[in-house]
Design an enzyme around this catalytic site. Structure first.
Site, PDB file in Angstrom:
ATOM      1  N   ALA A 213       3.963 -16.019   8.279  1.00 43.61           N
ATOM      2  CA  ALA A 213       2.749 -15.031   9.113  1.00 43.61           C
ATOM      3  C   ALA A 213       3.227 -14.053   9.560  1.00 43.61           C
ATOM      4  CB  ALA A 213       1.847 -15.936   9.199  1.00 43.61           C
ATOM      5  N   ASN A 214       2.733 -12.951   9.928  1.00 49.56           N
ATOM      6  CA  ASN A 214       2.567 -12.154  10.916  1.00 49.56           C
ATOM      7  C   ASN A 214       2.275 -12.148  12.029  1.00 49.56           C
ATOM      8  OD1 ASN A 214       0.122 -11.479  10.987  1.00 49.56           O
ATOM      9  ND2 ASN A 214       0.868 -10.639   8.388  1.00 49.56           N
ATOM     10  N   ARG A 215       2.030 -10.557  12.493  1.00 56.26           N
ATOM     11  CA  ARG A 215       1.962 -10.481  14.254  1.00 56.26           C
ATOM     12  C   ARG A 215       0.065  -9.950  14.422  1.00 56.26           C
ATOM     13  NH1 ARG A 215       6.405 -10.542  17.813  1.00 56.26           N
ATOM     14  NH2 ARG A 215       8.190 -10.426  16.244  1.00 56.26           N
TER      15      ARG A 215
END
Length: 413
Positions: A213-215
């Site tokens: 995932a990412n932030r």
């Protein structure tokens, strides 16, 4: 800040619940938008916030007593009810909702509500067991049938340790958005338009418990959806996993992975405009393990990656159902405008909104742009790059919604 409530008088009735502390921020947010705010507090509300604090924020008298000789010499409860453009009850406890539903007038708050001729907006807040109790459900149905508007409650952690579920009062900005929808008499330039918005991250599963995932928090995409709805658009929000509340007045389609987001977006076509604010993972594991991958000495074998579908490009270059306006986002750490302009041509977009997500950007506090409340973007088109000043993400969203309205209007004239 747009003075969307300029000239409006809001009567805020604060009920007795721990969520009463949120009303201090709610008052500030309403006044930012130009509203005059007057407050009535129940005796129970005074156990959680003080009239002194409320009065300091409203810059007005706080009303608490039905039998106050000074206020009631001219039938003050009737005056309070009739001078308001909208009455907001927040938090609306189970007790206060029951009084409203059954026409009781035993204190100043309930008496004002009985005398009201203006619209009423209720923001419930209570323990999940109380919210789901049959009596509360009956009272809610009665109030809805009487024309009372509702915002919330939301699901989440309660004030009581270990308690969670539906019953949290809507956040101040959600209540403000509901107030604006009820009172804003500005023209709705996006009425009759359909806009697709993507928001949040995507989760690409490695095994049953891990993912790539990412932030992204979804705050910017959700704010854009809310701002478009405020201008009258029918908004379809395709959201990855986020912790922010669904924007009021918006149709939300929840997804997990990039492929699910791609399919959901294409199922929503055609649309007048599409804004791709989601931070979609470029790659996913080529295969998902059926069982949790166990930790091994010396590490594990490399995880093979497969490319995810490019959602923005697939819509921007769509042969038959391309929206009339396509806007993409570019999260960059260097050469902001140059990278955004290259993406503009490659993806078939009309505009790219580029933001600096580098750690030294100085935006958004400790969390930076990703997860923060502020943003500084550059609006990139084929011929121009317009750098906007740093501002709250809600203000960025308002500017983007105005851009969509102007652009679509130009295309039809």
């Amino acid at each position: 800040m747009h003075k969307t409530l300029s000239g409006k008088t809001i009567l805020l009735i604060i009920g007795g619940g721990i969520a009463a502390y949120k009303c201090l921020d709610l008052i500030r947010r309403l006044r930012e938008r130009g509203a005059q705010v007057r407050c009535v507090m129940t005796s129970a509300a005074e156990q959680f916030v003080t009239p002194l604090a409320v009065g300091a924020l409203t810059a007005d008298t706080v009303f608490t007593d039905l039998f106050d000789r000074q206020d009631e010499h001219d039938v003050g409860h009737i005056r309070l009810a009739r001078e308001a453009d909208l009455i907001v009850v927040a938090p609306a406890t189970a007790d206060l909702m029951a009084k409203m539903a059954h026409g009781l007038a035993s204190d100043l708050a309930s008496t004002v509500l009985m005398a009201a001729s203006s619209p009423v907006l209720v923001a419930p807040a209570m323990n999940p067991a109380m919210w789901t109790h049959p009596a509360t459900r009956r009272n809610r149905d009665t109030l809805s049938g009487d024309g009372i508007a509702f915002v919330g409650p939301n699901a989440g952690e309660m004030a009581e340790s270990g308690e969670a579920g539906e019953g949290r009062m809507a956040e101040p900005l959600e209540i403000v958005a509901a107030v604006v929808r009820l009172l804003d008499d500005r023209p709705k330039p996006l009425a009759g338009r359909t806009v697709i918005v993507t928001s949040g991250p995507t989760h690409e599963p490695i095994d049953p418990v891990r993912y790539i995932a990412n932030r992204s928090s979804g705050k910017q995409g959700h704010a854009i959806a809310a701002a478009l709805a405020d201008l009258g658009a029918t908004v379809r929000l395709v959201s990855g996993p986020v912790q922010v509340a669904d924007p009021p007045g918006v149709d939300v389609i929840a997804v997990e992975s990039a492929r699910e987001m791609h399919d959901a977006v294409h199922q929503l076509l055609p649309a007048d405009a599409a804004i791709f604010a989601a931070a979609v993972a470029d790659y996913r594991p080529a295969s998902e393990a059926d069982e949790k991958i166990k930790k091994q000495a010396g590490g594990i074998d490399a995880i093979a990656l497969a490319e995810n579908p490019d959602i923005l490009a697939s819509v921007g270059n769509h042969a038959t159902q391309r929206p009339r306006l396509v806007i993409g986002f570019a999260a960059e750490t260097q050469e902001l405008a140059e990278n955004a302009r290259a993406k503009l041509a490659r993806k078939g977009a009309d505009f790219i909104i580029a933001n600096d997500v580098s750690h030294d950007s100085g935006i958004g506090g400790a969390g930076g742009v990703m997860g923060g409340d502020r943003n500084r973007v550059t609006l990139v088109s084929k011929d121009d790059a317009d750098r906007w000043p740093e501002m709250d993400k809600a203000e960025v969203a308002v500017r983007i919604a105005d851009l969509v309205a102007r652009h679509l209007q130009t295309l039809t004239t």
